[in-house]
Scaffold this motif. Structure first.
Motif, PDB file in Angstrom:
ATOM      1  N   ALA A   1       0.829  -1.204   0.000  1.00 21.37           N
ATOM      2  CA  ALA A   1       0.000   0.000   0.000  1.00 21.37           C
ATOM      3  C   ALA A   1       0.861   1.251   0.000  1.00 21.37           C
ATOM      4  N   VAL A   2       0.352   2.287  -0.645  1.00 23.38           N
ATOM      5  CA  VAL A   2       1.030   3.580  -0.663  1.00 23.38           C
ATOM      6  C   VAL A   2       0.167   4.593   0.084  1.00 23.38           C
ATOM      7  N   THR A   3       0.791   5.694   0.497  1.00 21.75           N
ATOM      8  CA  THR A   3       0.083   6.715   1.268  1.00 21.75           C
ATOM      9  C   THR A   3      -0.607   7.710   0.349  1.00 21.75           C
ATOM     10  N   GLY A   4      -1.847   8.052   0.690  1.00 23.85           N
ATOM     11  CA  GLY A   4      -2.584   9.062  -0.058  1.00 23.85           C
ATOM     12  C   GLY A   4      -3.211  10.075   0.881  1.00 23.85           C
ATOM     13  N   LEU A   5      -3.342  11.299   0.413  1.00 26.65           N
ATOM     14  CA  LEU A   5      -3.994  12.360   1.179  1.00 26.65           C
ATOM     15  C   LEU A   5      -5.371  12.603   0.571  1.00 26.65           C
TER      16      LEU A   5
ATOM     17  N   VAL B   1     -14.223  14.464  -1.293  1.00 32.30           N
ATOM     18  CA  VAL B   1     -15.151  13.339  -1.142  1.00 32.30           C
ATOM     19  C   VAL B   1     -16.405  13.664  -1.934  1.00 32.30           C
ATOM     20  N   ASP B   2     -16.825  12.740  -2.787  1.00 29.77           N
ATOM     21  CA  ASP B   2     -18.002  12.984  -3.610  1.00 29.77           C
ATOM     22  C   ASP B   2     -18.737  11.674  -3.855  1.00 29.77           C
ATOM     23  N   ARG B   3     -19.845  11.463  -3.130  1.00 27.94           N
ATOM     24  CA  ARG B   3     -20.745  10.339  -3.335  1.00 27.94           C
ATOM     25  C   ARG B   3     -20.032   8.990  -3.392  1.00 27.94           C
ATOM     26  N   GLY B   4     -19.267   8.708  -2.374  1.00 31.39           N
ATOM     27  CA  GLY B   4     -18.605   7.417  -2.281  1.00 31.39           C
ATOM     28  C   GLY B   4     -17.309   7.299  -3.041  1.00 31.39           C
ATOM     29  N   ARG B   5     -16.893   8.343  -3.721  1.00 33.36           N
ATOM     30  CA  ARG B   5     -15.612   8.362  -4.404  1.00 33.36           C
ATOM     31  C   ARG B   5     -14.722   9.390  -3.735  1.00 33.36           C
ATOM     32  N   TYR B   6     -13.456   9.038  -3.590  1.00 33.50           N
ATOM     33  CA  TYR B   6     -12.516   9.868  -2.854  1.00 33.50           C
ATOM     34  C   TYR B   6     -11.392  10.321  -3.782  1.00 33.50           C
ATOM     35  N   THR B   7     -11.140  11.630  -3.799  1.00 30.24           N
ATOM     36  CA  THR B   7     -10.017  12.169  -4.554  1.00 30.24           C
ATOM     37  C   THR B   7      -8.805  12.194  -3.641  1.00 30.24           C
ATOM     38  N   LEU B   8      -7.734  11.537  -4.070  1.00 27.28           N
ATOM     39  CA  LEU B   8      -6.524  11.421  -3.262  1.00 27.28           C
ATOM     40  C   LEU B   8      -5.349  12.025  -4.001  1.00 27.28           C
ATOM     41  N   LEU B   9      -4.379  12.474  -3.240  1.00 20.53           N
ATOM     42  CA  LEU B   9      -3.090  12.852  -3.788  1.00 20.53           C
ATOM     43  C   LEU B   9      -2.100  11.820  -3.276  1.00 20.53           C
ATOM     44  N   VAL B  10      -1.586  10.992  -4.173  1.00 19.10           N
ATOM     45  CA  VAL B  10      -0.727   9.874  -3.803  1.00 19.10           C
ATOM     46  C   VAL B  10       0.719  10.212  -4.107  1.00 19.10           C
TER      47      VAL B  10
ATOM     48  N   GLU C   1     -14.020  -3.663   4.307  1.00 17.30           N
ATOM     49  CA  GLU C   1     -13.880  -3.637   5.763  1.00 17.30           C
ATOM     50  C   GLU C   1     -13.991  -2.228   6.345  1.00 17.30           C
ATOM     51  N   LEU C   2     -13.969  -1.210   5.498  1.00 18.11           N
ATOM     52  CA  LEU C   2     -14.104   0.166   5.975  1.00 18.11           C
ATOM     53  C   LEU C   2     -15.482   0.748   5.681  1.00 18.11           C
ATOM     54  N   THR C   3     -16.445  -0.116   5.364  1.00 14.02           N
ATOM     55  CA  THR C   3     -17.763   0.352   4.948  1.00 14.02           C
ATOM     56  C   THR C   3     -18.375   1.319   5.946  1.00 14.02           C
ATOM     57  N   ARG C   4     -18.252   1.002   7.220  1.00 15.34           N
ATOM     58  CA  ARG C   4     -18.888   1.838   8.245  1.00 15.34           C
ATOM     59  C   ARG C   4     -17.917   2.824   8.887  1.00 15.34           C
ATOM     60  N   THR C   5     -16.758   2.983   8.321  1.00 16.16           N
ATOM     61  CA  THR C   5     -15.765   3.913   8.848  1.00 16.16           C
ATOM     62  C   THR C   5     -15.740   5.165   7.982  1.00 16.16           C
ATOM     63  N   ARG C   6     -15.824   6.304   8.621  1.00 21.21           N
ATOM     64  CA  ARG C   6     -15.878   7.574   7.887  1.00 21.21           C
ATOM     65  C   ARG C   6     -14.481   7.989   7.446  1.00 21.21           C
ATOM     66  N   VAL C   7     -14.320   8.229   6.162  1.00 23.69           N
ATOM     67  CA  VAL C   7     -13.101   8.796   5.602  1.00 23.69           C
ATOM     68  C   VAL C   7     -13.415  10.233   5.222  1.00 23.69           C
ATOM     69  N   VAL C   8     -12.608  11.187   5.702  1.00 26.02           N
ATOM     70  CA  VAL C   8     -12.908  12.598   5.498  1.00 26.02           C
ATOM     71  C   VAL C   8     -11.719  13.309   4.872  1.00 26.02           C
ATOM     72  N   VAL C   9     -11.975  14.502   4.385  1.00 28.59           N
ATOM     73  CA  VAL C   9     -10.907  15.331   3.831  1.00 28.59           C
ATOM     74  C   VAL C   9      -9.852  15.591   4.907  1.00 28.59           C
ATOM     75  N   GLY C  10      -8.602  15.443   4.513  1.00 30.64           N
ATOM     76  CA  GLY C  10      -7.495  15.606   5.451  1.00 30.64           C
ATOM     77  C   GLY C  10      -6.940  14.291   5.947  1.00 30.64           C
ATOM     78  N   ASP C  11      -7.690  13.212   5.789  1.00 27.53           N
ATOM     79  CA  ASP C  11      -7.203  11.898   6.216  1.00 27.53           C
ATOM     80  C   ASP C  11      -6.014  11.478   5.369  1.00 27.53           C
ATOM     81  N   ARG C  12      -5.049  10.834   6.017  1.00 22.20           N
ATOM     82  CA  ARG C  12      -3.977  10.148   5.312  1.00 22.20           C
ATOM     83  C   ARG C  12      -4.313   8.666   5.334  1.00 22.20           C
ATOM     84  N   VAL C  13      -4.351   8.058   4.169  1.00 22.87           N
ATOM     85  CA  VAL C  13      -4.854   6.695   4.040  1.00 22.87           C
ATOM     86  C   VAL C  13      -3.847   5.834   3.299  1.00 22.87           C
TER      87      VAL C  13
END
Length: 384
Positions: free
Chosen positions: A34-38, A42-51, A71-83
């Motif tokens: 896995a690589v790190t993304g910022l 967030v737009d309707r279940g799609r996430y824009t990342l900077l990798v 496995e992350l279905t119920r986990t909130r991913v928000v702007v600013g998260d590093r994933v």
């Protein structure tokens, strides 16, 4: 005192299916590749990342579209998260990566719908500074909203900057006098008409004053609709092209123009709309391009958020409310044990502080105490 029981969407548990709830195997992939993304949008279940690059602290990076792993279905991913991301991270059109992990957050700015709502909403993650954008007129400033944002920021471990807009319509002196003695930094912007046209724009010098206070930080802008937040964003990041609106003459309220949070690269100096080679395909697209364009002039991040009508504090411990009012917190140390600090509290030192105040300071002190007690009463369900 520990945090009280506050639930969010990750606490939801559905009933197991008829086939049972046990997974086929207890082993899960390690995703060592896995690589790190910022997360920048967030737009309707799609996430824009900077990798790569900016996700690791440097300007260059690849804009990638991703979805959450099962496995992350119920986990909130928000702007600013590093994933952590796996799959196709080429950024090519039509490609889709997968978010498999959320890295530990350094800060989490939260709010609730009101002061009794048990479900908290995460606004942004990993921000250093909360910029409270407040108009001095059209619409009128609301100190209650400012105080709520200050409380939420301090609870999240963030610093606070109060940005007062439209100083061409009203003086900022009263709000400066109210918040600067408390250690809240204040910056003011003003508008002026162009000498060649009737178009009114922000005075560049005032925009640069704001930029100076955002350098090297991740700053999130919060404010009511109509206060000029999107206009300020466009002046700071010309490639953003955030939609702007007007204030309703009847209600005195602005119209929502920003519909979702988005992270934008802060250029060192303002320039033309094509500074970063950005083209406004869409709000999410233009923001992604302005984060991932040329590496020249990268000097921090600004996160624009939708205008809010209210900022609930149900997630904040009652004991922490007073800590956000540093002047009152110091006085309250003289209160008797068990003092509620409400208006009907006997022998409350805060009332003595008002009574002993000089005439020229009394209105400001009364306003501060009134704001705190309204927040406290709303948070505890007590009558003011």
């Amino acid at each position: 005192m520990g945090r009280r029981d506050v639930r969010d969407e990750s606490d939801f548990r559905s009933r197991p299916s008829k086939r049972g709830s046990r997974p086929r195997t207890k082993q899960r992939p390690e995703h060592s590749d896995a690589v790190t993304g910022l997360v920048t949008g967030v737009d309707r279940g799609r996430y824009t990342l900077l990798v790569g690059g900016a996700a690791g602290g440097t300007p260059d990076g690849t804009v990638v579209t991703a979805m959450k792993a099962r496995e992350l279905t119920r986990t909130r991913v928000v702007v600013g998260d590093r994933v952590d991301v796996v799959g196709d991270v080429s950024g090519e059109e039509g490609s889709l990566a997968r978010i498999v992990r959320i890295q530990d957050r350094t800060s989490t700015l939260r709010r609730t719908a009101d002061d009794t709502d048990p479900y908290e909403r995460i606004v942004v993650a990993n921000a250093d500074q909360l910029v409270i954008v407040t108009a001095l007129a059209q619409p009128e400033p609301r100190t209650g909203m400012i105080d709520r944002c200050v409380v939420a920021a301090y609870d999240a471990g963030m610093s606070v900057l109060l940005c007062l807009t439209k100083a061409d319509l009203a003086s900022p002196d009263a709000l400066r006098a109210l918040y600067e003695p408390l250690g809240v930094e204040v910056v003011v912007t003003r508008r002026a008409a162009s000498p060649d046209t009737d178009h009114v724009a922000l005075v560049p010098e005032s925009v640069e004053e704001v930029r100076d206070r955002l350098r090297g930080q991740v700053s999130v802008l919060v404010g009511h609709s109509g206060v000029g937040k999107s206009t300020l964003i466009n002046a700071l990041v010309p490639a953003a092209r955030r939609a702007t609106g007007v204030v309703n003459d009847v209600t005195g309220r602005g119209r929502h123009t920003s519909t979702s949070a988005v992270a934008l690269r802060l250029p060192v100096a303002a320039g033309g709309p094509d500074d970063d080679g950005a083209a406004a395909r869409s709000t999410a697209g233009s923001s992604a391009e302005s984060t991932a364009g040329s590496s020249a002039g990268f000097d921090g991040w600004v996160i624009d958020t939708p205008g809010v009508r209210s900022f609930g504090l149900a997630h904040v411990e009652v004991a922490h409310l007073l800590h956000a009012f540093e002047d009152l917190d110091e006085v309250a140390r003289e209160c008797p044990r068990g003092c509620t600090h409400l208006a009907d509290a006997p022998d409350c030192a805060l009332d003595d502080w008002i009574a002993a105040s000089p005439e020229d300071e009394r209105p400001a002190r009364e306003a501060r105490l009134g704001s705190f007690r309204r927040l406290l009463a709303s948070r505890t369900g007590s009558d003011t």
